[in-house]
Motif scaffolding. Sequence first.
Motif, PDB file in Angstrom:
ATOM      1  N   GLU A   1       0.863  -1.354  -0.339  1.00  0.00           N
ATOM      2  CA  GLU A   1      -0.027   0.072   0.493  1.00  0.00           C
ATOM      3  C   GLU A   1       0.896   1.364   0.339  1.00  0.00           C
ATOM      4  N   THR A   2       1.944   1.270  -0.295  1.00  0.00           N
ATOM      5  CA  THR A   2       2.723   2.170   0.409  1.00  0.00           C
ATOM      6  C   THR A   2       4.284   2.580  -0.767  1.00  0.00           C
ATOM      7  N   VAL A   3       3.378   2.033  -2.316  1.00  0.00           N
ATOM      8  CA  VAL A   3       4.742   1.950  -2.915  1.00  0.00           C
ATOM      9  C   VAL A   3       4.738   3.556  -3.523  1.00  0.00           C
ATOM     10  N   GLU A   4       3.986   4.498  -3.614  1.00  0.00           N
ATOM     11  CA  GLU A   4       4.515   5.735  -4.076  1.00  0.00           C
ATOM     12  C   GLU A   4       5.093   6.687  -3.219  1.00  0.00           C
ATOM     13  N   ILE A   5       5.009   6.116  -1.938  1.00  0.00           N
ATOM     14  CA  ILE A   5       5.604   6.527   0.018  1.00  0.00           C
ATOM     15  C   ILE A   5       7.111   5.982  -0.498  1.00  0.00           C
ATOM     16  N   ARG A   6       6.943   4.960  -0.883  1.00  0.00           N
ATOM     17  CA  ARG A   6       8.433   4.109  -0.756  1.00  0.00           C
ATOM     18  C   ARG A   6       9.148   4.835  -1.797  1.00  0.00           C
ATOM     19  N   LYS A   7       8.675   5.507  -3.668  1.00  0.00           N
ATOM     20  CA  LYS A   7       9.463   5.871  -3.944  1.00  0.00           C
ATOM     21  C   LYS A   7      10.072   7.357  -3.681  1.00  0.00           C
ATOM     22  N   GLU A   8       8.889   8.094  -3.330  1.00  0.00           N
ATOM     23  CA  GLU A   8       9.957   9.564  -2.752  1.00  0.00           C
ATOM     24  C   GLU A   8       9.958   9.810  -1.366  1.00  0.00           C
ATOM     25  N   VAL A   9      10.094   8.006  -0.408  1.00  0.00           N
ATOM     26  CA  VAL A   9      11.131   8.044   0.400  1.00  0.00           C
ATOM     27  C   VAL A   9      12.508   7.560   0.189  1.00  0.00           C
ATOM     28  N   HIS A  10      12.492   6.845  -0.965  1.00  0.00           N
ATOM     29  CA  HIS A  10      14.039   6.726  -1.110  1.00  0.00           C
ATOM     30  C   HIS A  10      14.093   7.746  -2.430  1.00  0.00           C
ATOM     31  N   ALA A  11      13.587   8.604  -2.730  1.00  0.00           N
ATOM     32  CA  ALA A  11      14.270   9.474  -3.809  1.00  0.00           C
ATOM     33  C   ALA A  11      14.711  11.349  -3.036  1.00  0.00           C
ATOM     34  N   LYS A  12      14.463  10.633  -1.262  1.00  0.00           N
ATOM     35  CA  LYS A  12      14.612  11.828  -0.424  1.00  0.00           C
ATOM     36  C   LYS A  12      15.804  11.352  -0.108  1.00  0.00           C
ATOM     37  N   ILE A  13      16.029  10.420   0.735  1.00  0.00           N
ATOM     38  CA  ILE A  13      17.129   9.395   1.346  1.00  0.00           C
ATOM     39  C   ILE A  13      19.067   9.935  -0.210  1.00  0.00           C
ATOM     40  N   ILE A  14      18.425   9.736  -1.635  1.00  0.00           N
ATOM     41  CA  ILE A  14      19.218   9.813  -2.277  1.00  0.00           C
ATOM     42  C   ILE A  14      20.129  11.096  -2.541  1.00  0.00           C
ATOM     43  N   HIS A  15      18.904  12.524  -2.364  1.00  0.00           N
ATOM     44  CA  HIS A  15      18.650  13.720  -2.336  1.00  0.00           C
ATOM     45  C   HIS A  15      19.154  14.083  -1.277  1.00  0.00           C
ATOM     46  N   ASN A  16      19.658  13.595  -0.159  1.00  0.00           N
ATOM     47  CA  ASN A  16      20.073  13.950   1.557  1.00  0.00           C
ATOM     48  C   ASN A  16      21.496  12.506   1.181  1.00  0.00           C
ATOM     49  N   HIS A  17      21.686  12.693   0.129  1.00  0.00           N
ATOM     50  CA  HIS A  17      23.112  11.927  -0.233  1.00  0.00           C
ATOM     51  C   HIS A  17      23.596  10.625   1.435  1.00  0.00           C
ATOM     52  N   LEU A  18      22.144  10.271   1.340  1.00  0.00           N
ATOM     53  CA  LEU A  18      22.261   9.125   2.743  1.00  0.00           C
ATOM     54  C   LEU A  18      22.149   7.374   2.510  1.00  0.00           C
ATOM     55  N   GLU A  19      22.121   7.758   0.959  1.00  0.00           N
ATOM     56  CA  GLU A  19      22.180   5.966   0.767  1.00  0.00           C
ATOM     57  C   GLU A  19      23.677   5.235   0.585  1.00  0.00           C
ATOM     58  N   ASN A  20      24.230   5.549   0.777  1.00  0.00           N
ATOM     59  CA  ASN A  20      25.588   4.683   1.430  1.00  0.00           C
ATOM     60  C   ASN A  20      25.802   4.543   2.669  1.00  0.00           C
ATOM     61  N   GLU A  21      25.188   5.131   3.700  1.00  0.00           N
ATOM     62  CA  GLU A  21      25.387   5.251   4.370  1.00  0.00           C
ATOM     63  C   GLU A  21      24.334   3.510   4.939  1.00  0.00           C
ATOM     64  N   ASN A  22      25.553   2.615   5.914  1.00  0.00           N
ATOM     65  CA  ASN A  22      25.742   1.321   5.715  1.00  0.00           C
ATOM     66  C   ASN A  22      23.683   1.465   6.481  1.00  0.00           C
ATOM     67  N   ILE A  23      23.884   1.966   7.008  1.00  0.00           N
ATOM     68  CA  ILE A  23      22.891   1.301   8.059  1.00  0.00           C
ATOM     69  C   ILE A  23      20.290   1.482   6.898  1.00  0.00           C
ATOM     70  N   ILE A  24      20.890   2.833   6.265  1.00  0.00           N
ATOM     71  CA  ILE A  24      20.155   3.271   5.483  1.00  0.00           C
ATOM     72  C   ILE A  24      20.059   2.086   4.592  1.00  0.00           C
ATOM     73  N   ALA A  25      21.291   1.748   4.201  1.00  0.00           N
ATOM     74  CA  ALA A  25      21.549   0.428   3.253  1.00  0.00           C
ATOM     75  C   ALA A  25      20.778  -0.368   2.620  1.00  0.00           C
ATOM     76  N   LYS A  26      21.153  -1.090   4.769  1.00  0.00           N
ATOM     77  CA  LYS A  26      20.055  -2.357   5.875  1.00  0.00           C
ATOM     78  C   LYS A  26      18.551  -2.113   5.300  1.00  0.00           C
ATOM     79  N   ALA A  27      18.460  -1.138   5.943  1.00  0.00           N
ATOM     80  CA  ALA A  27      16.846  -0.548   6.060  1.00  0.00           C
ATOM     81  C   ALA A  27      16.078  -0.487   4.617  1.00  0.00           C
TER      82      ALA A  27
END
Length: 144
Positions: A83-109
């Motif tokens: 049920e959270t497809v759009e929100i999931r995309k938005e959150v992942h995009a914001k993680i990338i925008h905030n340059h956090l995608e390379n944080e191990n704990i974020i990658a695991k989550a």
Amino acid sequence: MIFSAMHWELHMYMKCGMLCEAKDIVNKIQIWDIVVWNSLIVGYIQCKLTERTFYCFEQLHLEGHSPNIVTFICILKTCGNEETVEIRKEVHAKIIHNHLENENIIAKALTDMYSKCGMTAKACGLFHTFSNRLCIYQLLQTQG
């Protein structure tokens, strides 16, 4: 960042599911910071109030705050269903925008979130990227 007694009180009430008491504290807080937003988000997640959780996440952005690692980890926990497809995309995009995608704990989550919603190819890709970074990090640590 200064943690006041109100921050701790809000966090305690939200973690205990005492939303009325938490609302009283929220009404007294004059300066909202990421600690206030994270306390609300964590509390709403624990009370299984998904819509309020996402509302707080959106309000945080609208009021000019930047989510931190804690915010994203909490939000990702609520994005693990279909049920959270759009929100999931938005959150992942914001993680990338905030340059956090390379944080191990974020990658695991992110890996956990994609696994829970059945997107195994995406989860595997993130897992392999995460595992490779972790192996390289551990290798560098052992060599000195």
